[in-house]
Design an enzyme around this catalytic site. Structure first.
Site, short mmCIF file in Angstrom:
data_model
loop_
_atom_site.label_atom_id
_atom_site.label_comp_id
_atom_site.label_asym_id
_atom_site.label_seq_id
_atom_site.Cartn_x
_atom_site.Cartn_y
_atom_site.Cartn_z
CD GLU A 84 46.39 50.67 37.94
OE1 GLU A 84 45.91 51.50 38.00
OE2 GLU A 84 45.68 49.47 37.51
CB CYS A 103 46.13 41.58 43.96
SG CYS A 103 46.03 41.43 42.17
CB CYS A 129 49.20 40.71 29.79
SG CYS A 129 49.18 39.09 29.63
CB CYS A 160 42.40 36.99 28.34
SG CYS A 160 43.63 35.76 28.47
CB CYS A 192 42.07 40.37 30.69
SG CYS A 192 43.44 40.86 31.74
CB CYS A 221 39.56 40.20 39.03
SG CYS A 221 39.78 39.32 40.54
N1 SAH Z 1 47.58 36.28 33.99
C1 SAH Z 1 47.05 35.66 34.98
C2 SAH Z 1 47.14 36.53 36.35
C3 SAH Z 1 46.31 37.92 36.18
S1 SAH Z 1 44.76 38.03 35.95
C4 SAH Z 1 45.78 34.98 34.49
O1 SAH Z 1 45.30 35.33 33.68
O2 SAH Z 1 45.65 33.97 35.57
C5 SAH Z 1 43.97 37.36 37.31
C6 SAH Z 1 42.53 36.85 37.10
O3 SAH Z 1 41.66 37.61 36.74
C7 SAH Z 1 42.45 35.82 35.92
O4 SAH Z 1 41.89 34.57 36.43
C8 SAH Z 1 41.83 36.48 34.98
O5 SAH Z 1 41.35 35.68 34.00
C9 SAH Z 1 40.70 37.18 35.72
N2 SAH Z 1 40.36 38.69 34.97
C10 SAH Z 1 40.92 39.11 33.71
N3 SAH Z 1 40.05 40.38 33.56
C11 SAH Z 1 38.93 39.92 34.31
C12 SAH Z 1 37.72 40.83 34.17
N4 SAH Z 1 37.48 41.78 33.46
N5 SAH Z 1 36.78 40.55 35.24
C13 SAH Z 1 37.11 39.33 35.97
N6 SAH Z 1 38.05 38.76 36.07
C14 SAH Z 1 39.14 38.99 35.32
FE1 SF4 Z 2 47.06 38.42 30.56
FE2 SF4 Z 2 44.79 39.36 31.62
FE3 SF4 Z 2 45.04 37.03 29.97
FE4 SF4 Z 2 45.94 37.11 32.55
S1 SF4 Z 2 43.59 37.49 32.04
S2 SF4 Z 2 46.84 36.19 30.85
S3 SF4 Z 2 46.70 39.15 32.70
S4 SF4 Z 2 45.41 39.08 29.30
#
Ligand code: SAH
Ligand code: SF4
Length: 393
Positions: A96, A109, A116, A120, A123, A368
């Site tokens: 996406e 974006c 991934c 995390c 996410c 995000c």
């Molecule tokens: N993998 C990279 C970039 C993708 S995520 C990273 O982790 O930085 C982009 C941003 O969105 C990151 O700061 C991530 O931690 C945040 N993010 C992920 N899941 C989220 C959620 N459910 N709500 C708000 N921010 C989130």
């Molecule tokens: Fe991967 Fe989501 Fe963690 Fe970014 S926030 S490193 S996309 S698992």
């Protein structure tokens, strides 16, 4: 049967790669520059339109190369002007990308991986697991495609990016409904699916193409790589590129960060921050934004804001607070508005610049961390357990 083209996709070739290719095919270096302009600044994917290249060269290119953007599988339009596209990334896979217009700024974006592996705990992409890295062409063609979808390629090609008055990822509070909304991609953030620094080899040439004067003409401040903290690759990025950096911190201590961002077990906060300060010191004019997703009762206490301020004090760092965006199957809650304001105020009190990111496109699951795409044959890489101590109800 799905027919797979064996031709190499020129959308993934940066200036160096095209120079090498021209040398191989008997072309000249200026042909490389012309090709970049045709493909990216003019949005052309038909070699026959490129009449300033010799017919012989065009024929050679046609035989072994293509200019192939991915297929759009689905389009979503949010009430707030945000747009999302689901793009095919091979059989049974989809990624996406999201376009967020704010005044004259149009931020795309983009995704760097199908899924991934870093898992995390807050996410949606992480919850999908990992399938594969995108290649440079698949990364860059998201920008190519978005510009087409936005109607940004006029007769003369892409219009110039408006004057630089902003920092790339600063999604500030302009009225999204005002007149003159951006109709081209003026900023790119690697905040879609995937961890860009885990796909360094393919992401670096993409950064070159985005910032190239013959291609998208984006200044280094308008391209932001967001990372969860892969320290060795961050070090390499400092040497190889000059783009803006966003670092996903999310916790002020290792015990909590180990749980939220499992890669922290390998590269803890101290090691990560030291590399961040080196990144800033290496070249003037660099900036780092720390992303901090606020999750109710987990990392949003004033004492945690104070600890965060202590970590960043004395450095030219900015904090972007992201209210947690919920997604199915995840039990976390978004912090209350009052807690978010209080957290920001503590940072301000300690002279740390901090903004709260506006949630955009949540009616189309484009905010995000909500990007899930379609990830098949996933590999689940478990680096951390998901046990949490919620510090307030
Ligand atoms: N993998 C990279 C970039 C993708 S995520 C990273 O982790 O930085 C982009 C941003 O969105 C990151 O700061 C991530 O931690 C945040 N993010 C992920 N899941 C989220 C959620 N459910 N709500 C708000 N921010 C989130
Ligand atoms: Fe991967 Fe989501 Fe963690 Fe970014 S926030 S490193 S996309 S698992």
């Amino acid at each position: 049967m799905v027919s797979v083209s064996k031709k190499k996709n020129l959308l993934g070739y940066d200036l160096d790669a095209l120079n090498a290719l021209m040398a191989e095919l008997g072309g000249k270096p200026f042909h490389a520059r012309q090709l970049l302009k045709w493909m990216h600044a003019r949005g052309v994917n038909d070699f026959d339109v490129m009449t300033d290249l010799s017919k012989a060269l065009r024929e050679k290119l046609k035989t072994h190369y293509s200019i192939s953007p991915p297929r759009v599988l689905e389009r979503f339009n949010s009430q707030d002007g945000t747009r999302k596209w689901l793009l095919q990334a091979g059989a049974l896979q989809a990624i996406e990308m999201v376009f967020i217009p704010e005044g004259k700024r149009g931020t795309l974006c983009i995704s760097s991986q199908v899924g991934c592996a870093l898992d995390c705990s807050f996410c949606s992409t992480g919850a999908q697991g990992f399938n594969r890295n995108l290649n440079t062409a698949e990364i860059v063609s998201q920008v190519w495609l978005a510009n087409h979808e936005l109607g940004a390629y006029g007769d003369e090609g892409l219009v110039a990016v408006p004057d630089e008055e902003d920092v790339a990822e600063d999604t500030s509070a302009e009225d999204p409904n005002e007149e003159g909304l951006a109709t081209r991609v003026t900023n790119v953030v690697f905040m879609g699916m995937g961890e860009p620094l885990a796909n360094y080899r393919q992401v670096l040439p993409a950064l070159n193409i985005l910032t190239c004067d013959y291609a998208y003409m984006l200044s280094r401040r308008r391209v932001t790589v967001s990372t969860s903290g892969l320290v060795p690759q961050l070090k390499k990025l400092g040497a190889d590129s000059n783009v803006a950096l966003a670092v996903s911190l999310h916790a002020p201590d290792d015990q909590l960060r180990d749980q939220l961002v499992p890669i922290n077990r390998k590269h803890p906060i101290k090691e990560l921050l030291e590399q961040c300060w080196t990144y800033l010191a290496e070249t003037s004019g660099r900036s780092i934004t720390f992303e901090y997703t606020l999750i109710d009762g987990v990392n949003d206490q004033p004492s945690q804001a104070k600890e965060l301020a202590a970590l960043l004090k004395g450095h030219p760092a900015k904090v972007n607070l992201i209210p947690f965006n919920p997604f199915p199957g995840n039990d976390f809650q978004r912090s209350k508005a009052k807690a978010i304001r209080a957290f920001r105020d503590v940072l301000h009190k300690h002279d740390i610049r901090a903004t709260v990111r506006k949630t955009r496109g949540d009616d189309i699951d484009a905010a995000c961390g909500q990007l899930a795409g379609q990830v098949s044959d996933r590999v689940k890489v478990r680096l951390g357990s998901k046990q949490f101590t919620v510090v307030s109800a």
